[in-house]
Design a protein around this motif. Structure first.
Motif, PDB file in Angstrom:
ATOM      1  N   ALA A  48      67.800  83.536 -22.991  1.00  0.00           N
ATOM      2  CA  ALA A  48      67.776  83.436 -21.527  1.00  0.00           C
ATOM      3  C   ALA A  48      68.955  84.179 -20.902  1.00  0.00           C
ATOM      4  N   LEU A  49      70.125  84.035 -21.502  1.00  0.00           N
ATOM      5  CA  LEU A  49      71.306  84.717 -20.980  1.00  0.00           C
ATOM      6  C   LEU A  49      71.128  86.234 -21.045  1.00  0.00           C
ATOM      7  N   ARG A  50      70.385  86.672 -22.033  1.00  0.00           N
ATOM      8  CA  ARG A  50      70.165  88.107 -22.225  1.00  0.00           C
ATOM      9  C   ARG A  50      69.041  88.651 -21.330  1.00  0.00           C
ATOM     10  N   THR A  51      67.987  87.847 -21.138  1.00  0.00           N
ATOM     11  CA  THR A  51      66.796  88.350 -20.444  1.00  0.00           C
ATOM     12  C   THR A  51      66.651  87.877 -19.004  1.00  0.00           C
ATOM     13  N   GLN A  52      67.414  86.822 -18.625  1.00  0.00           N
ATOM     14  CA  GLN A  52      67.367  86.297 -17.252  1.00  0.00           C
ATOM     15  C   GLN A  52      65.930  86.013 -16.793  1.00  0.00           C
ATOM     16  N   PRO A  53      65.235  85.092 -17.436  1.00  0.00           N
ATOM     17  CA  PRO A  53      63.843  84.803 -17.064  1.00  0.00           C
ATOM     18  C   PRO A  53      63.749  84.073 -15.724  1.00  0.00           C
ATOM     19  N   ASP A  54      62.593  84.175 -15.088  1.00  0.00           N
ATOM     20  CA  ASP A  54      62.341  83.426 -13.855  1.00  0.00           C
ATOM     21  C   ASP A  54      62.012  81.973 -14.178  1.00  0.00           C
ATOM     22  N   VAL A  55      61.287  81.771 -15.276  1.00  0.00           N
ATOM     23  CA  VAL A  55      60.841  80.435 -15.674  1.00  0.00           C
ATOM     24  C   VAL A  55      61.041  80.252 -17.171  1.00  0.00           C
ATOM     25  N   VAL A  56      61.556  79.079 -17.548  1.00  0.00           N
ATOM     26  CA  VAL A  56      61.656  78.707 -18.955  1.00  0.00           C
ATOM     27  C   VAL A  56      60.615  77.630 -19.218  1.00  0.00           C
ATOM     28  N   LEU A  57      59.661  77.937 -20.086  1.00  0.00           N
ATOM     29  CA  LEU A  57      58.622  76.975 -20.454  1.00  0.00           C
ATOM     30  C   LEU A  57      59.043  76.366 -21.783  1.00  0.00           C
ATOM     31  N   MET A  58      59.374  75.074 -21.792  1.00  0.00           N
ATOM     32  CA  MET A  58      60.038  74.473 -22.951  1.00  0.00           C
ATOM     33  C   MET A  58      59.400  73.159 -23.392  1.00  0.00           C
ATOM     34  N   ASP A  59      59.291  73.002 -24.700  1.00  0.00           N
ATOM     35  CA  ASP A  59      58.803  71.760 -25.293  1.00  0.00           C
ATOM     36  C   ASP A  59      59.934  70.728 -25.280  1.00  0.00           C
ATOM     37  N   ILE A  60      59.580  69.468 -25.453  1.00  0.00           N
ATOM     38  CA  ILE A  60      60.590  68.405 -25.477  1.00  0.00           C
ATOM     39  C   ILE A  60      61.050  68.096 -26.895  1.00  0.00           C
ATOM     40  N   GLY A  80      70.548  77.254 -11.290  1.00  0.00           N
ATOM     41  CA  GLY A  80      69.331  77.580 -10.556  1.00  0.00           C
ATOM     42  C   GLY A  80      68.167  77.971 -11.429  1.00  0.00           C
ATOM     43  N   ILE A  81      68.349  77.958 -12.757  1.00  0.00           N
ATOM     44  CA  ILE A  81      67.255  78.310 -13.664  1.00  0.00           C
ATOM     45  C   ILE A  81      66.097  77.332 -13.472  1.00  0.00           C
ATOM     46  N   ARG A  82      64.889  77.819 -13.497  1.00  0.00           N
ATOM     47  CA  ARG A  82      63.702  76.987 -13.283  1.00  0.00           C
ATOM     48  C   ARG A  82      63.063  76.648 -14.623  1.00  0.00           C
ATOM     49  N   VAL A  83      63.150  75.381 -14.972  1.00  0.00           N
ATOM     50  CA  VAL A  83      62.640  74.914 -16.266  1.00  0.00           C
ATOM     51  C   VAL A  83      61.352  74.135 -16.049  1.00  0.00           C
ATOM     52  N   LEU A  84      60.336  74.499 -16.815  1.00  0.00           N
ATOM     53  CA  LEU A  84      59.041  73.834 -16.774  1.00  0.00           C
ATOM     54  C   LEU A  84      58.791  73.214 -18.143  1.00  0.00           C
ATOM     55  N   MET A  85      58.615  71.904 -18.186  1.00  0.00           N
ATOM     56  CA  MET A  85      58.420  71.220 -19.459  1.00  0.00           C
ATOM     57  C   MET A  85      56.940  71.244 -19.842  1.00  0.00           C
ATOM     58  N   LEU A  86      56.680  71.533 -21.121  1.00  0.00           N
ATOM     59  CA  LEU A  86      55.320  71.510 -21.666  1.00  0.00           C
ATOM     60  C   LEU A  86      55.346  70.555 -22.845  1.00  0.00           C
ATOM     61  N   SER A  87      54.638  69.430 -22.731  1.00  0.00           N
ATOM     62  CA  SER A  87      54.765  68.383 -23.738  1.00  0.00           C
ATOM     63  C   SER A  87      53.433  67.685 -23.995  1.00  0.00           C
ATOM     64  N   MET A  88      53.339  67.064 -25.161  1.00  0.00           N
ATOM     65  CA  MET A  88      52.161  66.254 -25.469  1.00  0.00           C
ATOM     66  C   MET A  88      52.364  64.812 -24.993  1.00  0.00           C
ATOM     67  N   HIS A  89      53.581  64.495 -24.542  1.00  0.00           N
ATOM     68  CA  HIS A  89      53.920  63.124 -24.155  1.00  0.00           C
ATOM     69  C   HIS A  89      53.746  62.905 -22.655  1.00  0.00           C
ATOM     70  N   ASP A  90      53.030  61.853 -22.293  1.00  0.00           N
ATOM     71  CA  ASP A  90      52.857  61.539 -20.877  1.00  0.00           C
ATOM     72  C   ASP A  90      53.543  60.230 -20.504  1.00  0.00           C
ATOM     73  N   SER A  91      54.605  59.887 -21.235  1.00  0.00           N
ATOM     74  CA  SER A  91      55.315  58.641 -20.950  1.00  0.00           C
ATOM     75  C   SER A  91      56.180  58.793 -19.710  1.00  0.00           C
ATOM     76  N   ARG A  92      56.281  57.727 -18.921  1.00  0.00           N
ATOM     77  CA  ARG A  92      57.089  57.742 -17.707  1.00  0.00           C
ATOM     78  C   ARG A  92      58.542  58.110 -18.012  1.00  0.00           C
ATOM     79  N   GLU A  93      59.055  57.601 -19.136  1.00  0.00           N
ATOM     80  CA  GLU A  93      60.457  57.853 -19.477  1.00  0.00           C
ATOM     81  C   GLU A  93      60.724  59.345 -19.652  1.00  0.00           C
ATOM     82  N   TYR A  94      59.870  60.012 -20.419  1.00  0.00           N
ATOM     83  CA  TYR A  94      60.052  61.450 -20.651  1.00  0.00           C
ATOM     84  C   TYR A  94      59.933  62.231 -19.350  1.00  0.00           C
TER      85      TYR A  94
END
Length: 210
Positions: A48-60, A80-94
């Motif tokens: 990310a530091l090298r490529t400066q992405p607009d969005v980071v799509l990340m697993d938990i 200000g980095i925009r992180v979007l979580m992609l997960s198999m977990h739908d728990s309120r805590e996560y």
């Protein structure tokens, strides 16, 4: 983000098949550019530091540093980095913890590719995005529509609470004591009819206060 430029996306997931599959699917969209992939959070941060992405799509669920903890690492290095979580977990805590740490969205791995792209587009525009299953989990008792409107100071405290700031940090940012912040916190929960910090976060998102 320049609307004429493709959305630069960084993918982070410790499952190579998921990573390769996502990359292949996203590359079929001309307005999305996968600028890098990583199997671990810290390796992803370096990319990310090298490529400066607009969005980071990340697993938990990842070894060494999980996705939720990694949100703060990214924000420290890339404010200000925009992180979007992609997960198999739908728990309120996560979900609520991800939002409190600063994630701009949370989608489940069983959604369609079209929805993943829609989430990426929304987050890249500075909006938030939660897949339908996630929105259901976040739903709590609605605030009283007849309640007294929030003051400007209460809105400031609410935004910082939703961002995961402590009473002390909020006090320092606003020039008030931690005790005063705690009073605001209690008043906000009472005024809005919301019992949890996760609920306050949802209120901020739904009312565009973030």
């Amino acid at each position: 983000m320049n609307p004429q430029q493709p959305i630069k996306v960084l993918l982070i997931d410790n499952h190579p098949l998921v990573l390769d599959g996502l990359k292949a699917l996203l590359e079929t969209y001309s307005h999305v550019e996968v600028v890098g992939t990583a199997g671990l959070a810290r390796a992803g941060l370096e990319v990310a530091l090298r490529t400066q992405p607009d969005v980071v799509l990340m697993d938990i669920n990842m070894p060494q540093v999980n996705g939720i903890d990694a949100i703060e690492l990214f924000q420290q290095q890339l404010p200000g980095i925009r992180v979007l979580m992609l997960s198999m977990h739908d728990s309120r805590e996560y979900i609520s913890t991800s939002v409190l740490r600063g994630a701009r969205g949370y989608i489940l791995k069983d959604v369609s590719t079209e929805e993943i792209v829609a989430a990426i587009e929304a987050v890249a525009r500075g909006e938030t995005y939660f897949s339908s299953g996630v929105s259901d989990v976040l739903m709590e008792r609605k605030p009283d529509e007849n309640a007294t409107p929030l003051t400007i100071r209460e809105q400031e405290v609410l935004r910082l609470l939703a961002a995961g700031q402590s009473n002390r940090d909020i006090g320092q940012a606003l020039g008030i004591s931690a005790a005063t912040v705690e009073t605001h916190r209690k008043n906000l929960k009472k005024k809005l009819g919301i019992a949890t910090t996760a609920g306050l976060t949802r209120y901020v998102i739904e009312h565009g206060l973030n």
